[in-house]
Design an enzyme around this catalytic site. Structure first.
Site, PDB file in Angstrom:
ATOM      1  N   THR A 276      -1.168   7.545  -0.439  1.00 44.95           N
ATOM      2  CA  THR A 276      -2.517   7.414  -1.004  1.00 44.95           C
ATOM      3  C   THR A 276      -3.307   6.268  -0.385  1.00 44.95           C
ATOM      4  O   THR A 276      -4.534   6.212  -0.500  1.00 44.95           O
ATOM      5  CB  THR A 276      -2.439   7.160  -2.515  1.00 44.95           C
ATOM      6  OG1 THR A 276      -1.834   5.874  -2.756  1.00 44.95           O
ATOM      7  CG2 THR A 276      -1.604   8.237  -3.198  1.00 44.95           C
TER       8      THR A 276
ATOM      9  N   ASP B 167       4.320 -12.043  12.906  1.00 44.20           N
ATOM     10  CA  ASP B 167       4.488 -11.819  11.474  1.00 44.20           C
ATOM     11  C   ASP B 167       4.860 -13.138  10.810  1.00 44.20           C
ATOM     12  O   ASP B 167       5.965 -13.654  11.010  1.00 44.20           O
ATOM     13  CB  ASP B 167       5.586 -10.775  11.235  1.00 44.20           C
ATOM     14  CG  ASP B 167       5.681 -10.378   9.770  1.00 44.20           C
ATOM     15  OD1 ASP B 167       5.988 -11.260   8.934  1.00 44.20           O
ATOM     16  OD2 ASP B 167       5.467  -9.197   9.447  1.00 44.20           O
TER      17      ASP B 167
ATOM     18  N   ASP C 177       8.118 -13.133   8.642  1.00 45.53           N
ATOM     19  CA  ASP C 177       9.346 -13.140   9.433  1.00 45.53           C
ATOM     20  C   ASP C 177       9.613 -14.511  10.046  1.00 45.53           C
ATOM     21  O   ASP C 177      10.749 -14.979  10.105  1.00 45.53           O
ATOM     22  CB  ASP C 177       9.258 -12.101  10.553  1.00 45.53           C
ATOM     23  CG  ASP C 177       9.450 -10.682  10.027  1.00 45.53           C
ATOM     24  OD1 ASP C 177       9.958 -10.521   8.900  1.00 45.53           O
ATOM     25  OD2 ASP C 177       9.086  -9.733  10.750  1.00 45.53           O
TER      26      ASP C 177
ATOM     27  N   ARG D  71       0.849  -1.197   0.000  1.00 47.81           N
ATOM     28  CA  ARG D  71       0.000   0.000   0.000  1.00 47.81           C
ATOM     29  C   ARG D  71       0.883   1.245   0.000  1.00 47.81           C
ATOM     30  O   ARG D  71       1.809   1.361   0.812  1.00 47.81           O
ATOM     31  CB  ARG D  71      -0.924   0.008   1.226  1.00 47.81           C
ATOM     32  CG  ARG D  71      -2.052  -0.969   1.104  1.00 47.81           C
ATOM     33  CD  ARG D  71      -3.108  -0.757   2.194  1.00 47.81           C
ATOM     34  NE  ARG D  71      -4.190  -1.691   2.001  1.00 47.81           N
ATOM     35  CZ  ARG D  71      -5.210  -1.495   1.176  1.00 47.81           C
ATOM     36  NH1 ARG D  71      -5.266  -0.383   0.468  1.00 47.81           N
ATOM     37  NH2 ARG D  71      -6.159  -2.384   1.041  1.00 47.81           N
TER      38      ARG D  71
END
Length: 211
Positions: free
Chosen positions: A110, A202, A205, A106
């Site tokens: 924006t 995560d 990770d 992303r």
């Protein structure tokens, strides 16, 4: 009450392996192995509605009618990078499947999705597609990936995640009401950083040993 478009696969073997996967003390090698095993076990449920046809075969005893898959083509599409950890498990079940890859991030200004990598089978519109990613957190990446697939002609799409947050499920189903979601667990919520609680941290990770 869970939406009928969401299937929680609560098989004891999957739940047992998922508990070990969540444990902070599980190292990268064991994490990768468990992720692959869970993906394969989940694949049995995800493919439950694949169509069959009758053929005639000859056993050592006699001729008989038997059932085989109709030959429908399948594509496994991991969302980079953590989705890569689920591909081999699925390919054990469906070795003839083609594998595509989608990478998205992303834009911090924006907040719109930016595609940095997309490589799909040329006949993607003809295939039953299973999008794989260990975590369904905000649902943004999964929704964007499915949108990208639809723009390229994909029609029959399923989403397969290990762990989902309620927020992520809601986002995907709101954006893509035609999608079926398969998960091993629906957790409590997202925290202020967008991590699933209790989750497993995560996934990327932990798969690749990075921080």
């Amino acid at each position: 009450m869970m939406d009928k478009r969401v299937t929680v696969i609560d098989h004891p073997l999957i739940q047992h392996k998922l508990s070990i996967l969540r444990d902070v003390n599980t190292g990268s090698k064991d994490f990768r192995d468990l992720l692959e095993e869970i993906a394969m076990l989940m694949g049995y449920e995800v493919t439950r509605n694949f169509q069959l046809e009758d053929i005639e075969i000859e056993t050592p005893i006699c001729k008989t009618k038997a059932k085989v898959l109709t030959g429908k083509k399948v594509a496994i599409i991991p969302i980079l990078r953590a989705g890569l950890g689920m591909v081999d498990g699925m390919l054990r079940l469906i070795p003839a499947a083609k594998v595509g890859h989608i990478g998205l991030y992303r834009d911090p200004k924006t907040l719109k999705p930016v595609e940095y990598y997309c490589k799909l089978p040329a006949d993607i519109e003809e295939r039953d597609i299973i999008v794989v990613d260990p975590m369904l957190a905000t649902g943004g990446s999964a929704s964007d990936a499915i949108t990208l697939l639809k723009k390229r002609g994909a029609k029959n799409i399923k989403l397969m995640n290990l762990i989902a947050a309620p927020e992520g499920i809601e986002t995907v189903l709101k954006t893509h009401p035609d999608i079926e979601i398969f998960v091993a667990a629906v957790d409590e919520k997202l925290d202020e950083n967008g991590y699933i609680v209790p989750g497993l941290g995560d996934a990327g990770d932990r798969i690749f040993g990075t921080k």
